[in-house]
Scaffold this active site. Structure first.
Site, PDB file in Angstrom:
ATOM      1  N   GLU A  51      49.383  38.155  43.675  1.00 47.20           N
ATOM      2  CA  GLU A  51      47.998  38.617  43.602  1.00 47.20           C
ATOM      3  C   GLU A  51      47.811  39.693  42.548  1.00 47.20           C
ATOM      4  O   GLU A  51      46.811  39.713  41.840  1.00 47.20           O
ATOM      5  CB  GLU A  51      47.516  39.113  44.969  1.00 47.20           C
ATOM      6  N   TYR A 134      39.132  42.604  46.710  1.00 48.57           N
ATOM      7  CA  TYR A 134      39.564  41.202  46.649  1.00 48.57           C
ATOM      8  C   TYR A 134      40.989  41.044  47.172  1.00 48.57           C
ATOM      9  O   TYR A 134      41.272  40.150  47.992  1.00 48.57           O
ATOM     10  CB  TYR A 134      39.487  40.646  45.215  1.00 48.57           C
ATOM     11  N   ASP A 152      36.031  36.602  44.349  1.00 47.91           N
ATOM     12  CA  ASP A 152      36.505  36.772  42.974  1.00 47.91           C
ATOM     13  C   ASP A 152      35.549  35.996  42.063  1.00 47.91           C
ATOM     14  O   ASP A 152      34.478  35.569  42.500  1.00 47.91           O
ATOM     15  CB  ASP A 152      37.943  36.250  42.839  1.00 47.91           C
TER      16      ASP A 152
END
Length: 348
Positions: A51, A134, A152
């Site tokens: 991520e 996010y 996102d």
DNA sequence: AATCCGGGGAT
DNA sequence: ATCCCAGGATT
């Protein structure tokens, strides 16, 4: 602009949350991406690393970096104990170098404060360096299959088209509208696959350009498609022209090689080796030039053939060995294209 | 709320 | 060339 509640109500009249999530989950299972390197095991550390790497960076770009990273830092303890130089070297070329320091700081926080286990709650995750709104949702969804929303660029584009929303995807004050919708549609079960499905739909079907609406599982309910206005969504704020800035760099080559200076961490290219930068333009004629476009300004660089001021964090490196140091791409590119004959002439 | 941070993929 | 990318930190 109406209230958030108005848009949520209108959206739910278009498609009920249970229907929406079932459609996305079923589509993901058969048409989504299910063999990405960070999906092979539900390992929270793998999710954390991927991520951070995926922030503003495409999947295809990240894959080789992710594999090298896991080979070198296989778990959170290894990363926490690594040297900053090793961390930066493995990140070299991926851009947004603050993410690399954030990732290591995150690993150290997890080891020191969370007994080596990536936290599961939004509150704990949000306090970890490099983890914003996010990434909180992404870790909870992908690592723990928790019912957490994600927003996102993909999700904003998908919602904006699906409901023909007037919100501007590049205006931060409009984010709360997208988050409200995302929360409303996040299922309590199977959210890992649902969240993955949103991203996969955005990346492979509801693409920024030339979306494949004929293959979309939501085509029958999509407002912008029904209006034949898919290309008009998502709405965005018109951007201003990017400014141009001048930069001045020293080319100081001897038989021992080219002089490189390690930059400080409060500038562009933080902590990367680079040609020494001058604060102002010297007199006379520049040796060379190059241009480089960043997201927010254009750099017009001049290269000056002169001895570099003596400073800390310098070293000379053979021109053929600069690859091993991880220079910023435009600098590396310039040095590689340098006319060696011209350099030899200058040296005499 | 606006600005800054990179490099590359896709068109 | 231009837009965009599994955004976050800083101001």
């Amino acid at each position: 602009m109406q209230s958030i509640d108005y848009y949520v109500r209108t959206a739910k009249q278009t498609i009920a949350p249970a229907n929406f999530s079932r459609t996305v989950i079923d589509w993901q299972q058969t048409h989504g991406r299910n063999d990405l390197p960070w999906q092979r095991e539900a390992n929270p550390y793998h999710v954390l690393v991927s991520e951070l790497m995926l922030q503003q960076t495409q999947v295809k770009t990240v894959i080789p970096y992710f594999s090298r990273w896991l080979a070198r830092f296989p778990d959170v303890e290894t990363l926490a104990a690594a040297s900053e130089d090793d961390v930066m070297q493995l990140w070299q070329g991926l851009g947004y170098y603050r993410r690399a320091r954030n990732l290591q700081a995150a690993a150290r926080t997890v080891v020191n404060n969370h007994n080596g286990e990536i936290p599961t709650t939004a509150t704990e995750l949000r306090e970890i360096p490099g983890i914003g709104p996010y990434t909180v949702g992404a870790i909870r969804a992908f690592a723990y299959d928790a019912p957490a929303a994600i927003v996102d660029g993909n999700v904003k584009r998908l919602f904006a088209r699906l409901f023909a929303l007037p919100f501007l995807v590049n205006k931060s004050s409009h984010d709360r509208y997208f988050w409200a919708l995302a929360e409303e549609y996040t299922p309590t079960q199977e959210n890992r696959r649902f969240a993955q499905g949103l991203l996969d739909l955005g990346a492979t079907i509801c693409k920024p350009k030339q979306p494949l609406c004929a293959a979309c599982p939501l085509q029958s309910v999509c407002h912008s498609l029904a209006l034949d206005l898919v290309d008009d969504y998502p709405k965005r704020e018109t951007k201003k022209a990017t400014p141009t800035r001048a930069g001045h760099f020293v080319l100081d080559v001897t038989e021992a090689g080219v002089l490189l200076q390690k930059r400080d961490d409060s500038s562009v290219w933080p902590n990367l080796w680079c040609l020494p930068e001058l604060a102002a333009m010297p007199s006379g004629d520049a040796f060379g030039h190059f241009k480089h476009t960043f997201s927010h300004y254009k750099l017009e660089a001049s290269i000056w053939w002169q001895p570099a001021p003596d400073q800390l964090r310098q070293q000379r490196v053979a021109l053929d060995a600069i690859d091993q140091l991880g220079l910023p791409a435009p600098i590396r590119n310039y040095l590689q294209k340098l006319d060696r004959r011209e350099v030899c002439q200058k040296l005499e």
